[in-house]
Write a protein that holds these residues in place. Structure first.
Motif, PDB file in Angstrom:
ATOM      1  N   MET A  11     -22.635  54.661  46.593  1.00  0.00           N
ATOM      2  CA  MET A  11     -22.790  54.892  47.874  1.00  0.00           C
ATOM      3  C   MET A  11     -21.517  56.129  48.527  1.00  0.00           C
ATOM      4  O   MET A  11     -21.701  56.488  49.595  1.00  0.00           O
ATOM      5  CB  MET A  11     -22.475  53.715  48.880  1.00  0.00           C
ATOM      6  N   ALA A  12     -20.688  56.201  47.465  1.00  0.00           N
ATOM      7  CA  ALA A  12     -19.656  57.130  47.868  1.00  0.00           C
ATOM      8  C   ALA A  12     -20.182  58.657  48.053  1.00  0.00           C
ATOM      9  O   ALA A  12     -21.166  58.828  47.105  1.00  0.00           O
ATOM     10  CB  ALA A  12     -18.436  57.114  47.104  1.00  0.00           C
ATOM     11  N   GLN A  13     -19.645  59.497  49.061  1.00  0.00           N
ATOM     12  CA  GLN A  13     -20.171  60.826  49.128  1.00  0.00           C
ATOM     13  C   GLN A  13     -19.509  61.423  47.867  1.00  0.00           C
ATOM     14  O   GLN A  13     -18.313  61.501  47.582  1.00  0.00           O
ATOM     15  CB  GLN A  13     -19.451  61.417  50.473  1.00  0.00           C
ATOM     16  N   PRO A  14     -20.491  62.389  47.219  1.00  0.00           N
ATOM     17  CA  PRO A  14     -19.952  63.093  46.098  1.00  0.00           C
ATOM     18  C   PRO A  14     -18.961  64.301  46.403  1.00  0.00           C
ATOM     19  O   PRO A  14     -19.138  64.926  47.419  1.00  0.00           O
ATOM     20  CB  PRO A  14     -21.217  63.641  45.590  1.00  0.00           C
ATOM     21  N   VAL A  15     -18.210  64.468  45.566  1.00  0.00           N
ATOM     22  CA  VAL A  15     -16.961  65.472  46.148  1.00  0.00           C
ATOM     23  C   VAL A  15     -17.783  66.904  45.767  1.00  0.00           C
ATOM     24  O   VAL A  15     -18.184  67.177  44.481  1.00  0.00           O
ATOM     25  CB  VAL A  15     -15.743  65.454  45.173  1.00  0.00           C
ATOM     26  N   PRO A  16     -17.817  67.947  46.673  1.00  0.00           N
ATOM     27  CA  PRO A  16     -18.319  69.132  46.279  1.00  0.00           C
ATOM     28  C   PRO A  16     -17.472  69.841  45.312  1.00  0.00           C
ATOM     29  O   PRO A  16     -16.714  69.799  45.181  1.00  0.00           O
ATOM     30  CB  PRO A  16     -18.063  69.858  47.789  1.00  0.00           C
ATOM     31  N   ASN A  17     -18.515  70.621  44.682  1.00  0.00           N
ATOM     32  CA  ASN A  17     -17.924  71.557  43.564  1.00  0.00           C
ATOM     33  C   ASN A  17     -16.940  72.639  44.043  1.00  0.00           C
ATOM     34  O   ASN A  17     -17.459  73.228  45.131  1.00  0.00           O
ATOM     35  CB  ASN A  17     -19.304  72.127  42.933  1.00  0.00           C
ATOM     36  N   LEU A  18     -15.805  72.550  43.557  1.00  0.00           N
ATOM     37  CA  LEU A  18     -14.848  73.616  43.900  1.00  0.00           C
ATOM     38  C   LEU A  18     -15.130  75.127  44.015  1.00  0.00           C
ATOM     39  O   LEU A  18     -15.068  75.861  44.859  1.00  0.00           O
ATOM     40  CB  LEU A  18     -13.381  73.434  43.331  1.00  0.00           C
ATOM     41  N   HIS A  19     -16.062  75.451  42.962  1.00  0.00           N
ATOM     42  CA  HIS A  19     -16.656  76.750  42.991  1.00  0.00           C
ATOM     43  C   HIS A  19     -17.521  77.102  43.832  1.00  0.00           C
ATOM     44  O   HIS A  19     -17.541  78.291  44.580  1.00  0.00           O
ATOM     45  CB  HIS A  19     -16.888  76.951  41.353  1.00  0.00           C
ATOM     46  N   HIS A  20     -18.381  76.060  44.260  1.00  0.00           N
ATOM     47  CA  HIS A  20     -19.486  76.464  45.248  1.00  0.00           C
ATOM     48  C   HIS A  20     -18.672  76.418  46.551  1.00  0.00           C
ATOM     49  O   HIS A  20     -19.192  77.236  47.372  1.00  0.00           O
ATOM     50  CB  HIS A  20     -20.195  75.067  45.315  1.00  0.00           C
ATOM     51  N   LEU A  21     -17.584  75.915  46.808  1.00  0.00           N
ATOM     52  CA  LEU A  21     -16.777  75.925  48.043  1.00  0.00           C
ATOM     53  C   LEU A  21     -16.279  77.346  48.213  1.00  0.00           C
ATOM     54  O   LEU A  21     -16.080  78.097  49.154  1.00  0.00           O
ATOM     55  CB  LEU A  21     -15.574  74.656  47.934  1.00  0.00           C
ATOM     56  N   GLU A  22     -15.756  77.887  47.070  1.00  0.00           N
ATOM     57  CA  GLU A  22     -15.083  79.179  46.843  1.00  0.00           C
ATOM     58  C   GLU A  22     -16.144  80.358  47.241  1.00  0.00           C
ATOM     59  O   GLU A  22     -15.941  81.119  47.963  1.00  0.00           O
ATOM     60  CB  GLU A  22     -14.479  79.438  45.532  1.00  0.00           C
ATOM     61  N   LEU A  23     -17.319  80.046  46.751  1.00  0.00           N
ATOM     62  CA  LEU A  23     -18.343  80.953  46.879  1.00  0.00           C
ATOM     63  C   LEU A  23     -18.836  80.938  48.512  1.00  0.00           C
ATOM     64  O   LEU A  23     -18.821  82.011  49.027  1.00  0.00           O
ATOM     65  CB  LEU A  23     -19.684  80.746  46.223  1.00  0.00           C
ATOM     66  N   PHE A  24     -18.721  79.939  49.117  1.00  0.00           N
ATOM     67  CA  PHE A  24     -19.077  79.782  50.566  1.00  0.00           C
ATOM     68  C   PHE A  24     -17.988  80.253  51.330  1.00  0.00           C
ATOM     69  O   PHE A  24     -18.181  81.026  52.265  1.00  0.00           O
ATOM     70  CB  PHE A  24     -19.079  78.305  50.969  1.00  0.00           C
ATOM     71  N   TYR A  25     -16.725  80.195  50.818  1.00  0.00           N
ATOM     72  CA  TYR A  25     -15.632  80.716  51.596  1.00  0.00           C
ATOM     73  C   TYR A  25     -15.654  82.369  51.658  1.00  0.00           C
ATOM     74  O   TYR A  25     -15.605  82.950  52.805  1.00  0.00           O
ATOM     75  CB  TYR A  25     -14.228  80.400  50.946  1.00  0.00           C
TER      76      TYR A  25
END
Length: 301
Positions: A11-25
């Motif tokens: 049920m826990a929310q998966p932690v977003p991929n750090l590289h994906h977060l960097e690309l979005f930034y």
């Protein structure tokens, strides 16, 4: 118990991929995927960025931005404001860890601040750091906030009305009263501001500037309508056109500013002051801290 633990983990929310977060930034900072490809510090193709950011949106269950025209959604803005201090500060952190404190300072401010106030402050800093490198940008208020949002400047000096945009820190250095400038030979009429507004042409900066908006706010509170006859893009030009008799001008009572010969300044009682503030995102670097300290001393003087 083990089964219950496994159920909670599912049920826990998966932690977003750090590289994906960097690309979005980088996409959010650059204002689009194509622009991000050109500005990112390492090579990556547009389809890869688009696919991985789409995967991030799928994982979070929200749309982060509209593609054409590019605009961040409310969820995208919230995520970018959270990520920007971290990813924006990475180059400076890397320099400090490597023992190479940055000698380059990027400043944005109106032309009057760059011309009249920053040279003395920066000269003091250069004595302690002779190899200081500077990028000084003469920009207006709205552009200043945009540059800070995109992490293109380290510190800005801005005209501040109310609160700065979300995620930005401010420190008011000066509060400047608004004044009316009367051309040579003209006196304030007995009927005061209301009569003057009916009789005289108004010279002011463009209606989207802080001074013009504060002046309009004061007029509205007094029930006075006074449209501009002449609009210019700097306070200096307001002074020049008033001196030549084109009309009555709107300016600020700023330290060190000399009015043209014959021009008289009349303070506008009951009008809001113009705040001059230092503005930044995240944590100030050592050089920016020195600039703020110098500006504080100059403001007190």
């Amino acid at each position: 118990m083990l089964a219950r633990h496994e159920e909670d983990a599912d049920m826990a929310q998966p932690v977003p991929n750090l590289h994906h977060l960097e690309l979005f930034y980088h996409v959010a900072k650059a204002g689009g995927i194509t622009a991000a490809v050109r500005s990112m510090p390492y090579g990556i193709q547009q389809p890869a960025i688009s696919g991985q950011v789409s995967q991030l949106e799928s994982e979070l269950g929200v749309r982060l931005f509209q593609r054409r025209p590019f605009t961040l959604t409310p969820a995208g803005k919230e995520l970018f404001e959270f990520l920007a201090p971290f990813f924006g500060a990475l180059p400076a952190i890397a320099e400090r860890i490597a023992g190479k404190a940055s000698k380059h300072l990027r400043l944005a401010a109106p032309a009057t601040v760059i011309r009249d106030h920053l040279p003395g402050v920066l000269a003091e800093i250069r004595k302690a750091q002779p190899d200081l490198e500077l990028s000084l940008m003469d920009v207006g208020q709205s552009r200043i906030f945009e540059l800070l949002e995109q992490e293109e400047v380290d510190l800005a000096v801005a005209e501040l009305e109310g609160r700065a945009p979300s995620g930005m820190k401010t420190e008011v250095l000066l509060s400047l009263p608004l004044v009316l400038l009367l051309p040579p030979g003209q006196a304030m009429p007995k009927g005061g501001l209301k009569v003057l507004a009916e009789e005289a042409a108004l010279v002011r900066t463009a209606e989207d500037t802080a001074v013009a908006r504060l002046f309009a706010k004061g007029l509205n509170q007094k029930g006075i309508r006074w449209p501009a006859r002449i609009e210019v893009n700097t306070i200096d030009l307001v002074h020049a056109y008033v001196a030549e008799g084109f009309g009555v001008g709107v300016s600020v009572d700023a330290p060190g500013v000399k009015l043209p010969k014959g021009v008289k300044a009349v303070k506008l009682a009951g009008f809001p002051d113009l705040a001059i503030a230092g503005v930044w995102r995240g944590k100030l670097g050592p050089l920016a801290e020195l600039v703020m300290a110098g500006l504080r001393r100059r403001a007190k003087g």
